[in-house]
Write a protein that holds these residues in place. Sequence first.
Motif, PDB file in Angstrom:
ATOM      1  N   TRP A  90     -85.163  74.348  52.554  1.00 33.64           N
ATOM      2  CA  TRP A  90     -85.533  73.001  52.110  1.00 33.64           C
ATOM      3  C   TRP A  90     -84.829  71.940  52.941  1.00 33.64           C
ATOM      4  O   TRP A  90     -85.456  70.954  53.361  1.00 33.64           O
ATOM      5  CB  TRP A  90     -85.185  72.867  50.628  1.00 33.64           C
ATOM      6  CG  TRP A  90     -85.379  71.515  50.051  1.00 33.64           C
ATOM      7  CD1 TRP A  90     -86.573  70.903  49.775  1.00 33.64           C
ATOM      8  CD2 TRP A  90     -84.358  70.590  49.657  1.00 33.64           C
ATOM      9  NE1 TRP A  90     -86.341  69.647  49.225  1.00 33.64           N
ATOM     10  CE2 TRP A  90     -84.999  69.442  49.148  1.00 33.64           C
ATOM     11  CE3 TRP A  90     -82.965  70.644  49.673  1.00 33.64           C
ATOM     12  CZ2 TRP A  90     -84.285  68.346  48.673  1.00 33.64           C
ATOM     13  CZ3 TRP A  90     -82.256  69.555  49.206  1.00 33.64           C
ATOM     14  CH2 TRP A  90     -82.917  68.420  48.710  1.00 33.64           C
ATOM     15  N   LEU A  91     -83.537  72.126  53.225  1.00 36.68           N
ATOM     16  CA  LEU A  91     -82.796  71.149  54.024  1.00 36.68           C
ATOM     17  C   LEU A  91     -83.383  71.009  55.424  1.00 36.68           C
ATOM     18  O   LEU A  91     -83.357  69.915  56.008  1.00 36.68           O
ATOM     19  CB  LEU A  91     -81.319  71.560  54.123  1.00 36.68           C
ATOM     20  CG  LEU A  91     -80.471  71.385  52.860  1.00 36.68           C
ATOM     21  CD1 LEU A  91     -79.087  71.983  53.076  1.00 36.68           C
ATOM     22  CD2 LEU A  91     -80.367  69.916  52.462  1.00 36.68           C
ATOM     23  N   GLU A  92     -83.925  72.100  55.941  1.00 36.52           N
ATOM     24  CA  GLU A  92     -84.512  72.051  57.286  1.00 36.52           C
ATOM     25  C   GLU A  92     -85.756  71.187  57.351  1.00 36.52           C
ATOM     26  O   GLU A  92     -86.228  70.864  58.444  1.00 36.52           O
ATOM     27  CB  GLU A  92     -84.802  73.479  57.765  1.00 36.52           C
ATOM     28  CG  GLU A  92     -83.526  74.263  58.082  1.00 36.52           C
ATOM     29  CD  GLU A  92     -83.773  75.747  58.317  1.00 36.52           C
ATOM     30  OE1 GLU A  92     -84.911  76.211  58.043  1.00 36.52           O
ATOM     31  OE2 GLU A  92     -82.837  76.433  58.759  1.00 36.52           O
ATOM     32  N   THR A  93     -86.271  70.776  56.203  1.00 38.69           N
ATOM     33  CA  THR A  93     -87.429  69.871  56.165  1.00 38.69           C
ATOM     34  C   THR A  93     -87.021  68.428  55.870  1.00 38.69           C
ATOM     35  O   THR A  93     -87.889  67.567  55.734  1.00 38.69           O
ATOM     36  CB  THR A  93     -88.436  70.314  55.085  1.00 38.69           C
ATOM     37  OG1 THR A  93     -87.875  70.089  53.773  1.00 38.69           O
ATOM     38  CG2 THR A  93     -88.786  71.791  55.233  1.00 38.69           C
ATOM     39  N   GLN A  94     -85.710  68.162  55.755  1.00 31.18           N
ATOM     40  CA  GLN A  94     -85.233  66.849  55.312  1.00 31.18           C
ATOM     41  C   GLN A  94     -84.731  65.945  56.432  1.00 31.18           C
ATOM     42  O   GLN A  94     -84.056  64.953  56.174  1.00 31.18           O
ATOM     43  CB  GLN A  94     -84.128  67.031  54.263  1.00 31.18           C
ATOM     44  CG  GLN A  94     -84.551  67.830  53.044  1.00 31.18           C
ATOM     45  CD  GLN A  94     -85.694  67.193  52.289  1.00 31.18           C
ATOM     46  OE1 GLN A  94     -85.613  66.032  51.889  1.00 31.18           O
ATOM     47  NE2 GLN A  94     -86.770  67.942  52.094  1.00 31.18           N
ATOM     48  N   ASP A  95     -85.004  66.309  57.683  1.00 25.36           N
ATOM     49  CA  ASP A  95     -84.712  65.432  58.837  1.00 25.36           C
ATOM     50  C   ASP A  95     -83.230  65.186  59.087  1.00 25.36           C
ATOM     51  O   ASP A  95     -82.852  64.122  59.595  1.00 25.36           O
ATOM     52  CB  ASP A  95     -85.432  64.083  58.694  1.00 25.36           C
ATOM     53  CG  ASP A  95     -86.945  64.237  58.659  1.00 25.36           C
ATOM     54  OD1 ASP A  95     -87.463  65.099  59.379  1.00 25.36           O
ATOM     55  OD2 ASP A  95     -87.601  63.497  57.896  1.00 25.36           O
ATOM     56  N   PHE A  96     -82.381  66.132  58.766  1.00 24.25           N
ATOM     57  CA  PHE A  96     -80.973  66.002  59.129  1.00 24.25           C
ATOM     58  C   PHE A  96     -80.803  66.363  60.603  1.00 24.25           C
ATOM     59  O   PHE A  96     -81.538  67.189  61.152  1.00 24.25           O
ATOM     60  CB  PHE A  96     -80.103  66.920  58.268  1.00 24.25           C
ATOM     61  CG  PHE A  96     -79.957  66.448  56.848  1.00 24.25           C
ATOM     62  CD1 PHE A  96     -79.153  65.351  56.545  1.00 24.25           C
ATOM     63  CD2 PHE A  96     -80.619  67.078  55.802  1.00 24.25           C
ATOM     64  CE1 PHE A  96     -79.021  64.901  55.241  1.00 24.25           C
ATOM     65  CE2 PHE A  96     -80.494  66.643  54.500  1.00 24.25           C
ATOM     66  CZ  PHE A  96     -79.691  65.549  54.218  1.00 24.25           C
ATOM     67  N   ASP A  97     -79.814  65.753  61.236  1.00 30.65           N
ATOM     68  CA  ASP A  97     -79.523  66.062  62.632  1.00 30.65           C
ATOM     69  C   ASP A  97     -78.800  67.400  62.761  1.00 30.65           C
ATOM     70  O   ASP A  97     -79.018  68.145  63.719  1.00 30.65           O
ATOM     71  CB  ASP A  97     -78.661  64.956  63.254  1.00 30.65           C
ATOM     72  CG  ASP A  97     -79.343  63.595  63.200  1.00 30.65           C
ATOM     73  OD1 ASP A  97     -80.578  63.555  63.381  1.00 30.65           O
ATOM     74  OD2 ASP A  97     -78.658  62.587  62.966  1.00 30.65           O
ATOM     75  N   VAL A  98     -77.920  67.691  61.802  1.00 29.52           N
ATOM     76  CA  VAL A  98     -77.127  68.921  61.812  1.00 29.52           C
ATOM     77  C   VAL A  98     -77.056  69.468  60.395  1.00 29.52           C
ATOM     78  O   VAL A  98     -76.909  68.697  59.435  1.00 29.52           O
ATOM     79  CB  VAL A  98     -75.689  68.665  62.338  1.00 29.52           C
ATOM     80  CG1 VAL A  98     -74.851  69.941  62.287  1.00 29.52           C
ATOM     81  CG2 VAL A  98     -75.708  68.105  63.757  1.00 29.52           C
ATOM     82  N   ILE A  99     -77.165  70.794  60.246  1.00 27.16           N
ATOM     83  CA  ILE A  99     -76.964  71.469  58.956  1.00 27.16           C
ATOM     84  C   ILE A  99     -75.976  72.599  59.190  1.00 27.16           C
ATOM     85  O   ILE A  99     -76.219  73.485  60.008  1.00 27.16           O
ATOM     86  CB  ILE A  99     -78.279  72.044  58.401  1.00 27.16           C
ATOM     87  CG1 ILE A  99     -79.308  70.926  58.197  1.00 27.16           C
ATOM     88  CG2 ILE A  99     -78.034  72.782  57.081  1.00 27.16           C
ATOM     89  CD1 ILE A  99     -80.697  71.437  57.868  1.00 27.16           C
ATOM     90  N   ARG A 100     -74.847  72.555  58.481  1.00 24.63           N
ATOM     91  CA  ARG A 100     -73.829  73.584  58.648  1.00 24.63           C
ATOM     92  C   ARG A 100     -73.527  74.244  57.300  1.00 24.63           C
ATOM     93  O   ARG A 100     -73.089  73.554  56.367  1.00 24.63           O
ATOM     94  CB  ARG A 100     -72.532  72.988  59.218  1.00 24.63           C
ATOM     95  CG  ARG A 100     -72.606  72.629  60.688  1.00 24.63           C
ATOM     96  CD  ARG A 100     -71.290  72.059  61.167  1.00 24.63           C
ATOM     97  NE  ARG A 100     -71.104  70.701  60.664  1.00 24.63           N
ATOM     98  CZ  ARG A 100     -69.965  70.011  60.779  1.00 24.63           C
ATOM     99  NH1 ARG A 100     -68.915  70.564  61.330  1.00 24.63           N
ATOM    100  NH2 ARG A 100     -69.888  68.771  60.311  1.00 24.63           N
TER     101      ARG A 100
END
Length: 221
Positions: A90-100
């Motif tokens: 879900w986070l990968e669809t939320q337009d974040f620059d980085v997800i850790r």
Amino acid sequence: MKYGRIIEGRFLSRPNRFVARVEVQGREETVHVKNTGRCRELLVPGAPVRLEVSDNPSRKTKYDLVAVRKEGLGWVNIDSQAPNRVVKEWLETQDFDVIRPEFSYGRSRIDFAMEKAGQTYLLEVKGCTLEVDGVGYFPDAPTERGVKHLQELTQAQRAGFRCGIAFVIQMEGITEVRPNTATHPEFGQALAEARAAGVKVLFLLCRVGEDSLEIVEQREG
């Protein structure tokens, strides 16, 4: 989030937190339970269950118990690893620059840290499988770890991070999660303090498929 091969069975008993006895295709099998919580209102004798077939031939148990059907409610995903997996998708669809994932903060590891336009966001994930009278509750057993996570998020919010706690509702028809103060009043107090500090509370509603779990709606609590 999709599983591999899924078959159905019938729950018989749970000798300990890690394994259950399940009738599968007319045979009694020992299966791994992918949830160390109590799940007492779900894992009752005779309840239909869904099992993922392991592709590891050297394992002692060839099945993982991932879902159970609760009378009057429907299928409940009880895989404790599923919430983080679906939230990552879900986070990968939320337009974040980085997800850790697994971000160290204070004395804890927060499930996710994200960055967007120079702002850091922290998100802790909790799976909800306990339903009472059409409402979700968390936790189903005392969780000192959960209290510590909320306290860390509260401190981080005050330090300039944007923080949230996401309750992944692993069943359909439930739209909110309340703190289970009867079981763990300290968690309810920590959640109230986090809210007061500005920590967002998210309810992530899911579709429970035969071999999948998918976030379909976000609500703020």
